[in-house]
Every structure is written in C-alpha cells, then in structure tokens.
Design a protein around this motif. Sequence first.
Motif, PDB file in Angstrom:
ATOM      1  N   ALA A 343       0.873  -1.180   0.000  1.00  0.00           N
ATOM      2  CA  ALA A 343       0.000   0.000   0.000  1.00  0.00           C
ATOM      3  C   ALA A 343       0.907   1.226   0.000  1.00  0.00           C
ATOM      4  N   ARG A 346      -0.395   5.457  -1.366  1.00  0.00           N
ATOM      5  CA  ARG A 346      -0.855   6.447  -0.382  1.00  0.00           C
ATOM      6  C   ARG A 346       0.305   7.027   0.404  1.00  0.00           C
ATOM      7  N   THR A 371      -5.861   1.257  -5.905  1.00  0.00           N
ATOM      8  CA  THR A 371      -6.288  -0.006  -5.277  1.00  0.00           C
ATOM      9  C   THR A 371      -6.916  -0.996  -6.254  1.00  0.00           C
ATOM     10  N   ASN A 429      -1.345   1.996   7.455  1.00  0.00           N
ATOM     11  CA  ASN A 429      -1.485   2.355   6.025  1.00  0.00           C
ATOM     12  C   ASN A 429      -2.472   1.463   5.285  1.00  0.00           C
ATOM     13  N   VAL A 430      -3.049   0.467   5.971  1.00  0.00           N
ATOM     14  CA  VAL A 430      -4.096  -0.328   5.330  1.00  0.00           C
ATOM     15  C   VAL A 430      -5.262  -0.541   6.289  1.00  0.00           C
ATOM     16  N   GLY A 436     -11.785  -1.510   0.412  1.00  0.00           N
ATOM     17  CA  GLY A 436     -10.369  -1.137   0.271  1.00  0.00           C
ATOM     18  C   GLY A 436     -10.112   0.160  -0.480  1.00  0.00           C
ATOM     19  N   ALA A 440      -8.511   3.495   1.519  1.00  0.00           N
ATOM     20  CA  ALA A 440      -7.327   4.143   0.931  1.00  0.00           C
ATOM     21  C   ALA A 440      -7.584   5.646   0.794  1.00  0.00           C
TER      22      ALA A 440
END
Length: 488
Positions: A343, A346, A371, A429-430, A436, A440
Amino acid sequence: MEFRAQAAGSQALTAIATDALIVVLSAGEAKAQQLAPALASLLNDALKSGDLALKTGRTLYIHRPAGVKAQRLVFVVAADTGAKAFKAAVGAGYAAIKQGGAKQVVVASAFEAALGATHAQALVAALSDAAYVYRHTKPSAPAAPMLAKATLAVADAKAAKAVGEGLARGQAVAAGVELARECANRPANHATPSFLAAEAKKLAKAHGFKCEVLERKDCEKLGMGSFLAVSQGSEQPPKFIVLRYEGAAKTAAPIVLVGKGITFDTGGISIKPSAEMDEMKFDMGGAASVLGTFRALGELKPRVNVVGLIPSCENMPDGRAIKPGDVVTSMSGQTIEILNTDAEGRLILCDALTYAERFKPAAVVDIATLTGACVIALGHHRSGLFSADDALAASLQAAGDESFDLAWRMPLDDEYEEALKSNFADMGNVGGRAGGAITAAMFLKKFTAKYPWAHLDIAGTAWKSGAAKGATGRPVPLLTHFVLSKAR
Ligand code: BES
Ligand code: MN
Ligand code: ZN
C-alpha cells in the motif's frame, strides 16, 4: 493527424472525392436517415439484402460505391444521435478501413443537424485513439496507420465554426492522451523516476511551464519521511516533480494535480504474486495523466493557474526496504505504521498532499492507480471519484461526462476511518479488504484538511489487460475539461 470541418450538406456528400467516407447512421428506422439519393439507395439495398441492420454497432464496407465519388464507403450504426454514441460509431467505422489504404477520411452523418462541438471532440478522440501505435521498444511494430487527415462534414458554415472549436479542443486532449499513453506504456527499465523528470522538463521547455525537480536530499529537508520510505528499497533515485502552468494572475489560487508516479510496484517486502506483475509498470498512470494534462494546457493556454506534483520512485524489496510494522513520520508530522508495503501509493501521495498546501490551492485533485479494490468495485469503465466537497465532486463528474472519460462518486463516511487505527502510530497504512478503495481514500483525506480535495482512483481505467494490453491515457480528458471549466 489533421482534422477539419467542412460545410457539405448531406446532399453534397456524394460529390466529395476522398479515400473513404464514413456515414454514421442512427439505430432504428430507415426513414430517420437523411441521406443523398445515391447513399440512400445503397443503404436501402443493403438493408433489403440483410447485409446491414440499423442496430447499434453494425457496419458495412462498400468498395468503390456506385454513384459516390469516395473510393470507399462505410455505413456504421450509432445507438443514438448523442456524442458518446457517435464516438463509438466512428471508432467502429474506422476499424472497418484501418487495415486498408485510406489516407484521408470524411465522416458524415445521417443526423447531420444534431452534430455539434462535442461530436467533433468525440471524432478526434475516436480516431486518435485508434491510430495510436506503440513503437518505442518494438521496431517490428506496424508503422503508424497512414491516416493523415480527417474531415467532419456538417450542414453549413455556422455549424462548421462550432465544430471547429470542438476539433481544436479535441486535438489538444488527444495530444495529452497520447503523451500519457506513450509514457505509461514504456517498460519500467526505460520509464524510471529520472525519465519522468526529464519528460516534465522537456514539456516545460516546449510550452513555457516552470519545472523544478526535488532530489532525495531536498525531500529529506522537507521531512517527506513517508515518500522517502517507499523509495529506500530501490537503486533508482526518487524524484519529486513540480510543474507550474501560469495562465492567470499570480494571485489566482491554482488547481493542484497530484499524480502517483510509482514507476514499478513489486509490492516491496509484501511482494505481489508473479502473474501479471509486469502490469505494475503502469503504476505511474496518475503521473502520466498529469504530464498529459499539461501537454493539453500547453496547446489550449486557458486563463487558469495549475500546479502538477509528481512524487516518483520504485517500490522494491531489498535489504534496505521498508518492512511491515515499520513506523515513518510523514511531512505533515503524522506517523504511519506501514502494515503492508504494497500500500505504497498512499505513502508517497500523502507527502505530496502536504507539499500542496504551500500553493494555497483552490482545489487539489490526486490521480492514482491506487487499489485493486477499486477495480473490483467499478470495473474498467468508470474511475473512482472521492471527495467530501460536493461542488468539486460535481465539477469533476461533469468534466468526465463531457469528455467521455467517466467517473463514479464513492462514499467517504467518517466510519470508514476506524479501519486505519494503529496501536503504534497515528494511523496504519491499510484498513483490511472490506471497502479497500474507500479506506485508501480515507487515508489520503487525513492529509487534506487545508483545501478542497478530490481523489481519482484510476486502477481500473488507466490501462487495459489482455490482448489489447496498454495504457489508455485516462483520465487526461476528464482532467483537461475540469481545468478548462475553472478558466475565466
Ligand atoms: N498499484 C497497486 C494497485 C493496483 C492493483 C492497481 C491492481 C491496479 C491493479 C497498489 O499499490 C496496491 O498494491 N494496492 C494494494 C493495497 C492493499 C495492500 C491494501 C491492493 O490493491 O491490493
Ligand atoms: Mn502496491
Ligand atoms: Zn501501487
């Protein structure tokens, strides 16, 4: 390719000497088609013999048609008289002659009175898309199609003028789309962060933009700990590109476009499966769309200020790479627990979003192949559009509708933020598999408190997989129309 409008009138079409004439019909009834007698008789004949039906997408090719000066004639049926259907029809009509010898084509319609500037834009988009050939690393590729000139036949001089403006706008967008496709299609050993920086400089020089490239040490000084964390596993130096187009007074607040510039995404230590990993060379599609939009701005020179920001690096596994559980400090001061190194988009965007604050922007739009979840949600037709600002969202949605580069608004309710909680940093970060694409976007939102912001997730729209594998150049049309709508 050269595009022009010609006041011909449906009756005069048969007298135009050209390599190919594409006549766009409307689905439905034979009676609805307004055609010169020679064309009408060819059409009725084909309908009678069952070689053509007035159903969406049907085409008929006629070589050396009787009573018509054009060498080749294509009938193609559009779903309706709108510009979007016209675009699809022109694409299908051109496909019927693409392999042949036509160097020039005249496009006309059996619903000529309905043709306007948006139909002209549609025509340019359809023909330029179809004529593009990737050649850079493929010497054996077919030479670019020989189509050199396209003419849109309209009813009269007044219509020709309106259509002319559409053609000009369409060509600027097409040049931007082509640049974006050309950059994104290049393999990652060619299209490195340094390549993107050089492309931005070249573009700036050609069109009089300002361009500055921040190196690793500049980013260190700025405290871009999150962006640099992603880059640290790669041998390629990171580049943070700043492009500026000044079309309005210096005091006018700019639109800032932020493009994700991951030139290759292996996933890092959270490594991706091997199948189709090559497609992660397209993970700089957001960056390519910013460059493409600037290309269009260079052509159109609207009265608006635009800043382009491109954080660019590779995401690689390495002895120095970030590891799951690592905590980094972003430029905003907020800390991030990197629970999944895949990820990474971002992580580079958040520092660019903080950097954007210094421009006191009227609006910031980030564009990212962010994503896989967005691909599951929306497929390949619409980009995901996220914004807490209704006016900004509506404006982007409208720009997409207008340019046949569609987006669909997604939610950003506060509740989605819970998924990003971390025991060891201000955020993780996830946020898990559920929603999802939205979690994000919620992550990015935490860095955008100072200005109106929108996010475009183009993971499903920036490129095609399979036999037609390649970059699409989206969302350059949407972004260009959006920026133009802000010009005064
Ligand atoms: N570049 C990918 C997103 C992507 C995946 C685009 C597939 C197009 C097709 C991005 O960096 C990524 O890997 N995202 C992860 C996020 C996850 C780890 C939360 C994803 O979508 O799997
Ligand atoms: Mn990734
Ligand atoms: Zn990525």
